[in-house]
Design an enzyme around this catalytic site. Structure first.
Site, PDB file in Angstrom:
ATOM      1  N   SER A   1       0.843  -1.201   0.000  1.00 27.22           N
ATOM      2  CA  SER A   1       0.000   0.000   0.000  1.00 27.22           C
ATOM      3  C   SER A   1       0.883   1.259   0.000  1.00 27.22           C
ATOM      4  CB  SER A   1      -0.959  -0.047   1.200  1.00 27.22           C
ATOM      5  OG  SER A   1      -1.883   0.997   1.146  1.00 27.22           O
TER       6      SER A   1
ATOM      7  N   HIS B   1      -8.498  -3.561  -1.978  1.00 29.07           N
ATOM      8  CA  HIS B   1      -7.147  -3.154  -1.611  1.00 29.07           C
ATOM      9  C   HIS B   1      -6.585  -3.980  -0.458  1.00 29.07           C
ATOM     10  CE1 HIS B   1      -3.705  -0.562  -1.211  1.00 29.07           C
ATOM     11  NE2 HIS B   1      -4.019  -0.255   0.033  1.00 29.07           N
TER      12      HIS B   1
ATOM     13  N   ASP C   1      -9.282  -3.561  -6.526  1.00 33.54           N
ATOM     14  CA  ASP C   1      -8.732  -2.479  -5.697  1.00 33.54           C
ATOM     15  C   ASP C   1      -9.218  -1.121  -6.215  1.00 33.54           C
ATOM     16  OD1 ASP C   1      -7.116  -0.648  -4.271  1.00 33.54           O
ATOM     17  OD2 ASP C   1      -5.416  -2.026  -4.242  1.00 33.54           O
TER      18      ASP C   1
END
Lengths: 371, 371
Positions: free
Chosen positions: B149, B350, B317
């Site tokens: 991330s 995500h 995502d």
């Protein structure tokens, strides 16, 4: 609390006592509408348009109001919804603040605006009020009901509750029920308004107004009406030039995309009644065509008494994702209907039906031409 | 303002004066880290993990802290990042509130927490502080840098600014720059905090705390960390039972998905410093690997001095969309690197790298085994 009534709106009175599905009764309520084109002698060329959450009944310009309507590119003489042939009725939803009775309207019992005392609203109430309006205009059988976004919900509800009222249906970026992601988006939008101290449990006025909450709610809405892909090409990583930065907060808007949201939200925030927003928003969450017919969504769709339907969705729609339009098309087809389903490859997200008129116009025109 | 330091965190001091890229200097700053596994004699088995916005340095349990870490399934003996072989260093980002110096830390100049006086933070600062930490632990060449991330951003920055510090790289749901949709999400999250009157321009305490803003910011985050598809199957349209509804507001949470967001947001809101959230959030918006290297993203990726890379993204995502991992993989490959790119068909959005360990674990293990 203020109403925002388009200048050429006309009105149909609902029955003096209009009971709402979840309890409560409206007294002396009315529905705002506009028409474009002429109803022919057989009264069989009428098309009803049911709108999304925020538009009014002014879908297109006409002699009484020459300002462009919210669907100007799509409705008018020679346009996809051709008003040389069709008599188009656009209805403002019950509960809105654009002329139809809603929380911003005066409650005859008190002489003050309803505000938070407006009874709980359901999609079925919106549908019944629209059906009443159509009949009050002398139309017993519509050629088509077109529903866009939230209007795709109220249209399905109308078709289920008033079988035979329409011959055909066009469902544009609509849904037969709300799913958790869109419920979550709307829940956050409502929180932004509810937790704005100026909301004051629904008792605000022009001076003491939940502006901050409306701005956030609208920005969040814009994020789900467009698509990330569109924004990549439109804004990229362009920054707001220093002279245009109004906000000196280091955490405030610095990128063009932030300025765009700010600008759009400011335009909207004073033009829609916050309570009306809350009622319509919650009403969308609660909508499930199955519940409303005492069965499943599939049952309800399979029982629709229609000749034909066109269902259109967009690949990049975050709020009413394509699987929801597919569900509608499959359900209608399972009932034996002649259904066309189009999954458009537009980059403009949920709002594509407002902006990507090239892609939407041709199939809509073709569908109507074949009626 | 409070720091939330994991019990087994250790610390590396940054140089006494640590100038930040966008101006300002930190004096006596430190970085919190944890290690799992043993550094071998050649010092060539070290792996650095750089985290997303909110995790601390406790990636996995170890003898000094047996509580499960935030990536417990992935890091440990016999796990995909096998600590029987690798010496794993996980660093808490500069600017965070989990032990590394950030806005919640005491400013030695005043004796009070920095709060809003913390200098503007950049991804490059986070990268440099992490590189310093690695070297302070006696490691001159990492076997791999893994970034998840936001950590996928700081990892790229570290690789660009410290060529030769790592032999290989694993970029997990990361990005080489922020795009407008994610900037807009973070902008709204920051607004929720900034416009909470309790934020008080960054001067709050435990009593006067921007709880409301943190709740909204976290809920909005959760919406972009998961995927609509996952929520369909997980929550559907299930309602909160009346006895579990804490909020009697008719516009308050009524569906399970709303209750879930409420619950998660409450858990988070008091465990992360609001100012730290603002600094890290803005720092992500500002990140562009190209800018940071005085060229384009492609230039910067094409110049990376690495042997191999694995880039993984997820179809669903919303926040770090797959096209961003493809950009990283293509850019690294254009520089002549041996790059594997995986687009995983996970429904978990995500956060799939945290939850869908089956899909992520195997390719990660295979990549590391081949080093």
């Amino acid at each position: 609390m203020r109403e925002f009534i388009p200048p050429a709106a006309r009105f149909v009175d609902l029955p003096v006592d209009f009971p709402l599905r979840r309890g409560g009764t409206l007294h002396g309520a009315r529905i705002a509408y506009e028409t474009v084109g002429r109803l022919d002698e057989d009264r069989d060329n009428a098309i009803l348009i049911l709108t999304g959450l925020s538009p009014d009944a002014h879908a297109a310009s006409h002699p009484a109001d020459t300002a462009p309507g919210w669907w100007e590119e799509m409705v008018g003489p020679g346009k996809p919804v051709d008003t040389d042939r069709w008599y188009v009725i656009c209805v403002n939803s019950l509960g809105s603040c654009k002329g139809s009775t809603g929380p911003a309207s005066v409650d005859p019992a008190s002489g003050d605006p309803y505000g938070p005392d407006f009874p709980e609203l359901s999609m079925e109430d919106i549908a019944d009020a629209a059906a009443h309006t159509v009949r009050a205009l002398g139309v017993e059988r519509l050629a088509c009901v077109i529903g866009t976004s939230m209007g795709g919900m109220s249209a399905l509800s109308l078709l289920a509750r008033h079988p035979g009222l329409a011959r055909s249906h066009m469902n544009i970026c609509g849904a037969a029920r709300s799913l958790p992601f869109s419920i979550a988006v709307r829940s956050l939008q409502r929180e932004a308004i509810r937790f704005d101290p100026q909301w004051n449990r629904g008792r605000y006025d022009a001076e003491r107004y939940p502006q901050r909450g409306m701005l956030t709610a609208r920005k969040l809405g814009m994020m789900t009406y467009r698509s990330p892909q569109e924004w990549d090409s439109r804004f990229g990583r362009t920054r707001i030039t220093p002279e245009r930065r109004r906000d000196t907060d280091p955490f405030g808007p610095a990128f063009e995309v932030e300025g765009y949201l700010e600008c759009h939200a400011h335009r909207f925030s004073r033009r829609f009644d916050p309570n009306s927003y809350l009622y319509l928003s919650r009403c969308m969450d609660q909508f499930d065509l199955g519940d409303s017919c005492g069965g499943t969504v599939e049952d309800a769709l399979g029982r629709m008494r229609l000749e034909r339907a066109l269902v259109i969705g967009v690949e990049t729609d975050l709020l009413f994702p394509l699987r929801q339009q597919r569900e509608i098309a499959d359900g209608l087809a399972a009932g034996g209907l002649d259904v066309e389903f189009l999954a458009l490859d537009s980059h403009q997200g949920h709002d594509a039906f407002l902006t990507d008129t090239d892609r939407f116009g041709a199939p809509m025109a073709k569908f109507l031409a074949a009626l």
